[in-house]
Design a protein around this motif. Structure first.
Motif, PDB file in Angstrom:
ATOM      1  N   GLU A 149      62.474  33.415  36.786  1.00 38.32           N
ATOM      2  CA  GLU A 149      61.234  33.971  37.327  1.00 38.32           C
ATOM      3  C   GLU A 149      60.646  33.022  38.368  1.00 38.32           C
ATOM      4  OE1 GLU A 149      58.655  36.741  34.390  1.00 38.32           O
ATOM      5  OE2 GLU A 149      58.528  34.597  34.011  1.00 38.32           O
ATOM      6  N   PRO A 150      60.244  33.532  39.504  1.00 37.17           N
ATOM      7  CA  PRO A 150      59.534  32.695  40.469  1.00 37.17           C
ATOM      8  C   PRO A 150      58.240  32.153  39.833  1.00 37.17           C
ATOM      9  CG  PRO A 150      60.296  34.706  41.515  1.00 37.17           C
ATOM     10  CD  PRO A 150      60.512  34.874  40.033  1.00 37.17           C
ATOM     11  N   LEU A 151      57.876  30.956  40.219  1.00 43.33           N
ATOM     12  CA  LEU A 151      56.697  30.312  39.627  1.00 43.33           C
ATOM     13  C   LEU A 151      55.427  31.158  39.669  1.00 43.33           C
ATOM     14  CD1 LEU A 151      57.281  26.622  40.743  1.00 43.33           C
ATOM     15  CD2 LEU A 151      57.296  27.521  38.402  1.00 43.33           C
ATOM     16  N   PRO A 152      55.152  31.903  40.753  1.00 43.43           N
ATOM     17  CA  PRO A 152      53.921  32.712  40.753  1.00 43.43           C
ATOM     18  C   PRO A 152      53.847  33.714  39.604  1.00 43.43           C
ATOM     19  CG  PRO A 152      54.716  32.476  42.975  1.00 43.43           C
ATOM     20  CD  PRO A 152      55.796  31.930  42.081  1.00 43.43           C
ATOM     21  N   LEU A 153      54.985  34.122  39.058  1.00 48.49           N
ATOM     22  CA  LEU A 153      54.968  35.068  37.933  1.00 48.49           C
ATOM     23  C   LEU A 153      54.551  34.408  36.624  1.00 48.49           C
ATOM     24  CD1 LEU A 153      58.201  37.114  38.696  1.00 48.49           C
ATOM     25  CD2 LEU A 153      55.832  37.895  38.896  1.00 48.49           C
ATOM     26  N   THR A 154      54.526  33.083  36.594  1.00 48.79           N
ATOM     27  CA  THR A 154      54.181  32.366  35.372  1.00 48.79           C
ATOM     28  C   THR A 154      52.736  31.857  35.370  1.00 48.79           C
ATOM     29  OG1 THR A 154      54.915  30.195  36.180  1.00 48.79           O
ATOM     30  CG2 THR A 154      56.589  31.619  35.154  1.00 48.79           C
ATOM     31  N   ALA A 155      52.015  32.074  36.445  1.00 48.43           N
ATOM     32  CA  ALA A 155      50.660  31.537  36.585  1.00 48.43           C
ATOM     33  C   ALA A 155      49.639  32.323  35.763  1.00 48.43           C
ATOM     34  CB  ALA A 155      50.245  31.545  38.058  1.00 48.43           C
ATOM     35  N   ASP A 156      48.559  31.658  35.399  1.00 46.49           N
ATOM     36  CA  ASP A 156      47.435  32.268  34.677  1.00 46.49           C
ATOM     37  C   ASP A 156      46.375  32.664  35.707  1.00 46.49           C
ATOM     38  OD1 ASP A 156      45.093  32.848  33.260  1.00 46.49           O
ATOM     39  OD2 ASP A 156      45.456  31.278  31.759  1.00 46.49           O
ATOM     40  N   TYR A 157      46.394  33.928  36.112  1.00 45.44           N
ATOM     41  CA  TYR A 157      45.505  34.366  37.186  1.00 45.44           C
ATOM     42  C   TYR A 157      44.051  34.464  36.751  1.00 45.44           C
ATOM     43  CZ  TYR A 157      49.505  34.551  40.050  1.00 45.44           C
ATOM     44  OH  TYR A 157      50.621  34.153  40.748  1.00 45.44           O
ATOM     45  N   ALA A 158      43.788  34.695  35.489  1.00 49.86           N
ATOM     46  CA  ALA A 158      42.400  34.667  35.016  1.00 49.86           C
ATOM     47  C   ALA A 158      41.821  33.270  35.239  1.00 49.86           C
ATOM     48  CB  ALA A 158      42.324  35.064  33.541  1.00 49.86           C
ATOM     49  N   GLU A 159      42.599  32.266  34.904  1.00 45.87           N
ATOM     50  CA  GLU A 159      42.160  30.878  35.078  1.00 45.87           C
ATOM     51  C   GLU A 159      42.013  30.522  36.555  1.00 45.87           C
ATOM     52  OE1 GLU A 159      44.481  26.782  34.460  1.00 45.87           O
ATOM     53  OE2 GLU A 159      44.074  27.828  32.559  1.00 45.87           O
ATOM     54  N   LEU A 160      42.982  30.926  37.373  1.00 46.99           N
ATOM     55  CA  LEU A 160      42.921  30.628  38.804  1.00 46.99           C
ATOM     56  C   LEU A 160      41.728  31.296  39.476  1.00 46.99           C
ATOM     57  CD1 LEU A 160      46.719  30.938  39.655  1.00 46.99           C
ATOM     58  CD2 LEU A 160      45.360  28.826  39.656  1.00 46.99           C
ATOM     59  N   GLY A 192      38.079  29.666  41.191  1.00 49.00           N
ATOM     60  CA  GLY A 192      37.757  29.914  42.593  1.00 49.00           C
ATOM     61  C   GLY A 192      38.889  29.567  43.545  1.00 49.00           C
ATOM     62  N   LEU A 193      40.130  29.765  43.104  1.00 51.53           N
ATOM     63  CA  LEU A 193      41.284  29.403  43.912  1.00 51.53           C
ATOM     64  C   LEU A 193      42.012  30.597  44.514  1.00 51.53           C
ATOM     65  CD1 LEU A 193      42.776  26.630  41.579  1.00 51.53           C
ATOM     66  CD2 LEU A 193      41.215  26.347  43.528  1.00 51.53           C
ATOM     67  N   VAL A 194      41.624  31.819  44.148  1.00 48.19           N
ATOM     68  CA  VAL A 194      42.324  33.017  44.602  1.00 48.19           C
ATOM     69  C   VAL A 194      41.458  33.783  45.598  1.00 48.19           C
ATOM     70  CG1 VAL A 194      43.443  35.172  43.904  1.00 48.19           C
ATOM     71  CG2 VAL A 194      43.500  33.190  42.363  1.00 48.19           C
ATOM     72  N   TYR A 195      42.061  34.110  46.722  1.00 48.07           N
ATOM     73  CA  TYR A 195      41.406  34.940  47.736  1.00 48.07           C
ATOM     74  C   TYR A 195      42.214  36.219  47.879  1.00 48.07           C
ATOM     75  CZ  TYR A 195      38.775  30.788  48.950  1.00 48.07           C
ATOM     76  OH  TYR A 195      37.951  29.694  48.896  1.00 48.07           O
ATOM     77  N   VAL A 196      41.511  37.333  48.057  1.00 48.05           N
ATOM     78  CA  VAL A 196      42.190  38.617  48.221  1.00 48.05           C
ATOM     79  C   VAL A 196      41.887  39.190  49.593  1.00 48.05           C
ATOM     80  CG1 VAL A 196      42.267  39.145  45.748  1.00 48.05           C
ATOM     81  CG2 VAL A 196      40.293  39.893  47.092  1.00 48.05           C
ATOM     82  N   LEU A 197      42.868  39.912  50.114  1.00 50.95           N
ATOM     83  CA  LEU A 197      42.706  40.639  51.362  1.00 50.95           C
ATOM     84  C   LEU A 197      42.644  42.106  50.966  1.00 50.95           C
ATOM     85  CD1 LEU A 197      44.608  40.020  54.631  1.00 50.95           C
ATOM     86  CD2 LEU A 197      44.193  42.312  53.814  1.00 50.95           C
ATOM     87  N   GLU A 198      41.514  42.729  51.287  1.00 46.56           N
ATOM     88  CA  GLU A 198      41.357  44.121  50.871  1.00 46.56           C
ATOM     89  C   GLU A 198      41.086  45.015  52.057  1.00 46.56           C
ATOM     90  OE1 GLU A 198      38.158  44.421  48.049  1.00 46.56           O
ATOM     91  OE2 GLU A 198      36.675  43.685  49.442  1.00 46.56           O
ATOM     92  N   ASN A 199      41.450  46.277  51.869  1.00 48.70           N
ATOM     93  CA  ASN A 199      41.269  47.313  52.860  1.00 48.70           C
ATOM     94  C   ASN A 199      40.615  48.488  52.155  1.00 48.70           C
ATOM     95  OD1 ASN A 199      41.454  48.848  55.184  1.00 48.70           O
ATOM     96  ND2 ASN A 199      43.576  49.438  54.798  1.00 48.70           N
ATOM     97  N   GLU A 200      39.382  48.773  52.511  1.00 47.33           N
ATOM     98  CA  GLU A 200      38.643  49.866  51.881  1.00 47.33           C
ATOM     99  C   GLU A 200      38.666  49.760  50.355  1.00 47.33           C
ATOM    100  OE1 GLU A 200      39.802  53.651  53.463  1.00 47.33           O
ATOM    101  OE2 GLU A 200      39.772  52.897  55.513  1.00 47.33           O
ATOM    102  N   ARG A 201      38.338  48.567  49.865  1.00 42.92           N
ATOM    103  CA  ARG A 201      38.228  48.270  48.431  1.00 42.92           C
ATOM    104  C   ARG A 201      39.547  48.277  47.672  1.00 42.92           C
ATOM    105  NH1 ARG A 201      32.703  51.551  47.161  1.00 42.92           N
ATOM    106  NH2 ARG A 201      31.463  50.478  48.722  1.00 42.92           N
ATOM    107  N   THR A 202      40.656  48.336  48.383  1.00 46.75           N
ATOM    108  CA  THR A 202      41.970  48.233  47.766  1.00 46.75           C
ATOM    109  C   THR A 202      42.549  46.873  48.131  1.00 46.75           C
ATOM    110  OG1 THR A 202      42.354  50.598  47.938  1.00 46.75           O
ATOM    111  CG2 THR A 202      44.292  49.214  47.650  1.00 46.75           C
ATOM    112  N   ILE A 203      42.963  46.110  47.136  1.00 45.33           N
ATOM    113  CA  ILE A 203      43.544  44.797  47.393  1.00 45.33           C
ATOM    114  C   ILE A 203      45.000  44.982  47.823  1.00 45.33           C
ATOM    115  CG2 ILE A 203      44.160  42.575  46.368  1.00 45.33           C
ATOM    116  CD1 ILE A 203      41.710  42.943  44.518  1.00 45.33           C
ATOM    117  N   ASP A 204      45.316  44.442  49.001  1.00 52.43           N
ATOM    118  CA  ASP A 204      46.654  44.565  49.562  1.00 52.43           C
ATOM    119  C   ASP A 204      47.462  43.280  49.450  1.00 52.43           C
ATOM    120  OD1 ASP A 204      46.278  47.225  50.374  1.00 52.43           O
ATOM    121  OD2 ASP A 204      45.473  46.605  52.313  1.00 52.43           O
ATOM    122  N   ALA A 205      46.776  42.142  49.333  1.00 47.59           N
ATOM    123  CA  ALA A 205      47.468  40.860  49.346  1.00 47.59           C
ATOM    124  C   ALA A 205      46.537  39.785  48.791  1.00 47.59           C
ATOM    125  CB  ALA A 205      47.887  40.508  50.772  1.00 47.59           C
TER     126      ALA A 205
END
Length: 147
Positions: free
Chosen positions: A32-43, A47-60
């Motif tokens: 598994e690539p490392l990003p699949l093992t991360a704890d996103y709730a913790e991240l 305050g380490l995660v930024y999202v790119l959204e388009n009309e309230r839909t997160i794309d990246a």
């Protein structure tokens, strides 16, 4: 389309994008690539995660971790149905902006050595290989871009 700090309510969307973006790499690299093992709730809480959204839909999304002399791009993930539209590049440009705003002179990242297309993309954006090493039974290429 805008970039914002992720919130707790974004966790499921963030995890779904990471899974969709990185699952295809598992057979290529053999684990598994490392990003699949991360704890996103913790991240997200940190305050380490930024999202790119388009009309309230997160794309990246991008995970950015400030270090002593550099901003680490820990993960960039684009929803597969939105890939090829420059969203990853836009997030990496945002990482450069964040690094400058934090007074950091460089951005660094790492990717699995078998993710050849990613390495080529990062090189085209000005990143240069600095090292190859192992992380948790994975062979990774460390790259850095001076700002």
């Amino acid at each position: 389309m805008g970039i914002r700090l992720a919130e707790a309510v974004d966790r499921e969307s963030v995890e779904a994008i990471v899974k969709a973006a990185y699952d295809p790499w598992t057979p290529v690299i053999g684990v598994e690539p490392l990003p699949l093992t991360a704890d996103y709730a913790e991240l997200i809480e940190a305050g380490l995660v930024y999202v790119l959204e388009n009309e309230r839909t997160i794309d990246a999304l991008i995970v950015l971790r400030p270090e002593d002399d550099v901003l680490l791009v820990e993960n960039v993930a684009v929803n597969p149905d939105r890939q090829g539209r420059g969203l990853g590049r836009r997030l990496l440009t945002f990482a450069e902006f964040r690094a400058r705003s934090l007074g950091l002179p460089a951005v660094r990242l790492y990717t699995n050595e078998k993710m050849i297309s990613n390495i080529g993309l990062y090189e085209s954006l000005g990143y240069r290989e600095t090292d190859r090493a192992g992380i948790d039974d994975r062979s990774v290429v460390h790259m850095r871009k001076r700002l």
